[in-house]
Design a protein around this motif. Structure first.
Motif, PDB file in Angstrom:
ATOM      1  N   CYS A 196      33.192 -50.820 -14.076  1.00  0.00           N
ATOM      2  CA  CYS A 196      33.759 -52.127 -13.704  1.00  0.00           C
ATOM      3  C   CYS A 196      32.699 -53.032 -13.075  1.00  0.00           C
ATOM      4  CB  CYS A 196      34.927 -51.941 -12.739  1.00  0.00           C
ATOM      5  SG  CYS A 196      36.407 -51.325 -13.531  1.00  0.00           S
ATOM      6  N   LEU A 197      31.846 -52.452 -12.237  1.00  0.00           N
ATOM      7  CA  LEU A 197      30.753 -53.227 -11.646  1.00  0.00           C
ATOM      8  C   LEU A 197      29.793 -53.711 -12.728  1.00  0.00           C
ATOM      9  CD1 LEU A 197      29.308 -54.192  -9.041  1.00  0.00           C
ATOM     10  CD2 LEU A 197      28.049 -52.039  -9.127  1.00  0.00           C
ATOM     11  N   LEU A 198      29.472 -52.832 -13.669  1.00  0.00           N
ATOM     12  CA  LEU A 198      28.607 -53.228 -14.775  1.00  0.00           C
ATOM     13  C   LEU A 198      29.263 -54.311 -15.613  1.00  0.00           C
ATOM     14  CD1 LEU A 198      25.969 -52.678 -16.358  1.00  0.00           C
ATOM     15  CD2 LEU A 198      27.259 -51.002 -17.682  1.00  0.00           C
ATOM     16  N   PHE A 199      30.576 -54.224 -15.794  1.00  0.00           N
ATOM     17  CA  PHE A 199      31.290 -55.231 -16.577  1.00  0.00           C
ATOM     18  C   PHE A 199      31.232 -56.584 -15.891  1.00  0.00           C
ATOM     19  CE2 PHE A 199      35.132 -57.421 -18.073  1.00  0.00           C
ATOM     20  CZ  PHE A 199      34.893 -57.370 -19.427  1.00  0.00           C
ATOM     21  N   PRO A 206      28.106 -57.865 -21.616  1.00  0.00           N
ATOM     22  CA  PRO A 206      27.727 -57.380 -22.956  1.00  0.00           C
ATOM     23  C   PRO A 206      27.207 -55.933 -22.927  1.00  0.00           C
ATOM     24  CG  PRO A 206      26.817 -59.560 -22.602  1.00  0.00           C
ATOM     25  CD  PRO A 206      27.349 -59.096 -21.291  1.00  0.00           C
ATOM     26  N   LEU A 207      26.456 -55.609 -21.892  1.00  0.00           N
ATOM     27  CA  LEU A 207      25.941 -54.245 -21.774  1.00  0.00           C
ATOM     28  C   LEU A 207      27.079 -53.261 -21.517  1.00  0.00           C
ATOM     29  CD1 LEU A 207      23.387 -52.520 -21.750  1.00  0.00           C
ATOM     30  CD2 LEU A 207      23.241 -52.928 -19.303  1.00  0.00           C
ATOM     31  N   ALA A 208      28.063 -53.662 -20.732  1.00  0.00           N
ATOM     32  CA  ALA A 208      29.207 -52.801 -20.454  1.00  0.00           C
ATOM     33  C   ALA A 208      30.025 -52.554 -21.724  1.00  0.00           C
ATOM     34  CB  ALA A 208      30.078 -53.422 -19.371  1.00  0.00           C
ATOM     35  N   LEU A 209      30.224 -53.583 -22.514  1.00  0.00           N
ATOM     36  CA  LEU A 209      30.968 -53.403 -23.763  1.00  0.00           C
ATOM     37  C   LEU A 209      30.189 -52.544 -24.756  1.00  0.00           C
ATOM     38  CD1 LEU A 209      32.554 -56.922 -24.318  1.00  0.00           C
ATOM     39  CD2 LEU A 209      33.656 -54.821 -23.531  1.00  0.00           C
ATOM     40  N   LEU A 210      28.874 -52.715 -24.797  1.00  0.00           N
ATOM     41  CA  LEU A 210      28.037 -51.877 -25.657  1.00  0.00           C
ATOM     42  C   LEU A 210      28.117 -50.416 -25.224  1.00  0.00           C
ATOM     43  CD1 LEU A 210      25.958 -51.943 -27.993  1.00  0.00           C
ATOM     44  CD2 LEU A 210      24.199 -52.082 -26.226  1.00  0.00           C
ATOM     45  N   LEU A 235      29.476 -47.386 -27.541  1.00  0.00           N
ATOM     46  CA  LEU A 235      28.546 -46.326 -27.936  1.00  0.00           C
ATOM     47  C   LEU A 235      28.842 -44.980 -27.295  1.00  0.00           C
ATOM     48  CD1 LEU A 235      25.114 -48.157 -28.046  1.00  0.00           C
ATOM     49  CD2 LEU A 235      26.596 -47.511 -29.926  1.00  0.00           C
ATOM     50  N   TRP A 236      29.631 -44.931 -26.228  1.00  0.00           N
ATOM     51  CA  TRP A 236      29.879 -43.655 -25.539  1.00  0.00           C
ATOM     52  C   TRP A 236      30.503 -42.597 -26.445  1.00  0.00           C
ATOM     53  CZ3 TRP A 236      27.889 -41.199 -21.804  1.00  0.00           C
ATOM     54  CH2 TRP A 236      28.508 -40.071 -21.294  1.00  0.00           C
ATOM     55  N   PRO A 237      31.506 -42.925 -27.279  1.00  0.00           N
ATOM     56  CA  PRO A 237      32.039 -41.892 -28.183  1.00  0.00           C
ATOM     57  C   PRO A 237      31.004 -41.376 -29.180  1.00  0.00           C
ATOM     58  CG  PRO A 237      33.578 -43.711 -28.024  1.00  0.00           C
ATOM     59  CD  PRO A 237      32.321 -44.138 -27.334  1.00  0.00           C
ATOM     60  N   LEU A 238      30.115 -42.251 -29.632  1.00  0.00           N
ATOM     61  CA  LEU A 238      29.065 -41.808 -30.554  1.00  0.00           C
ATOM     62  C   LEU A 238      28.094 -40.860 -29.873  1.00  0.00           C
ATOM     63  CD1 LEU A 238      28.346 -45.157 -32.409  1.00  0.00           C
ATOM     64  CD2 LEU A 238      29.654 -43.196 -33.231  1.00  0.00           C
TER      65      LEU A 238
END
Length: 64
Positions: free
Chosen positions: A8-11, A16-20, A24-27
């Motif tokens: 949440c802090l990163l968001f 954009p980095l938080a959404l990326l 990418l986390w499941p991959l």
């Protein structure tokens, strides 16, 4: 809980980095899964080898 709060802090700071990271986390998890399975298999093999090598000492009453 801490991971969610950090995300949440990163968001808030850099969305954009938080959404990326969220996409990418499941991959990354899928790519690391074979290595986890390999590690579990190797741990089982080494445990079996240790049990076989320590069997004579356990039979003769060695330290526990």
């Amino acid at each position: 809980m801490i991971g969610f709060m950090l995300w949440c802090l990163l968001f808030v700071v850099c969305w954009p980095l938080a959404l990326l990271a969220l996409v990418l986390w499941p991959l990354v998890w899928l790519l690391s899964l074979p290595f986890r399975l390999l590690g579990i298999g190797l741990e089982a093999v080494f445990s079996l080898l240790r049990a076989v090598l320590m069997l004579p000492a356990r039979v003769l009453g060695g330290r526990r």
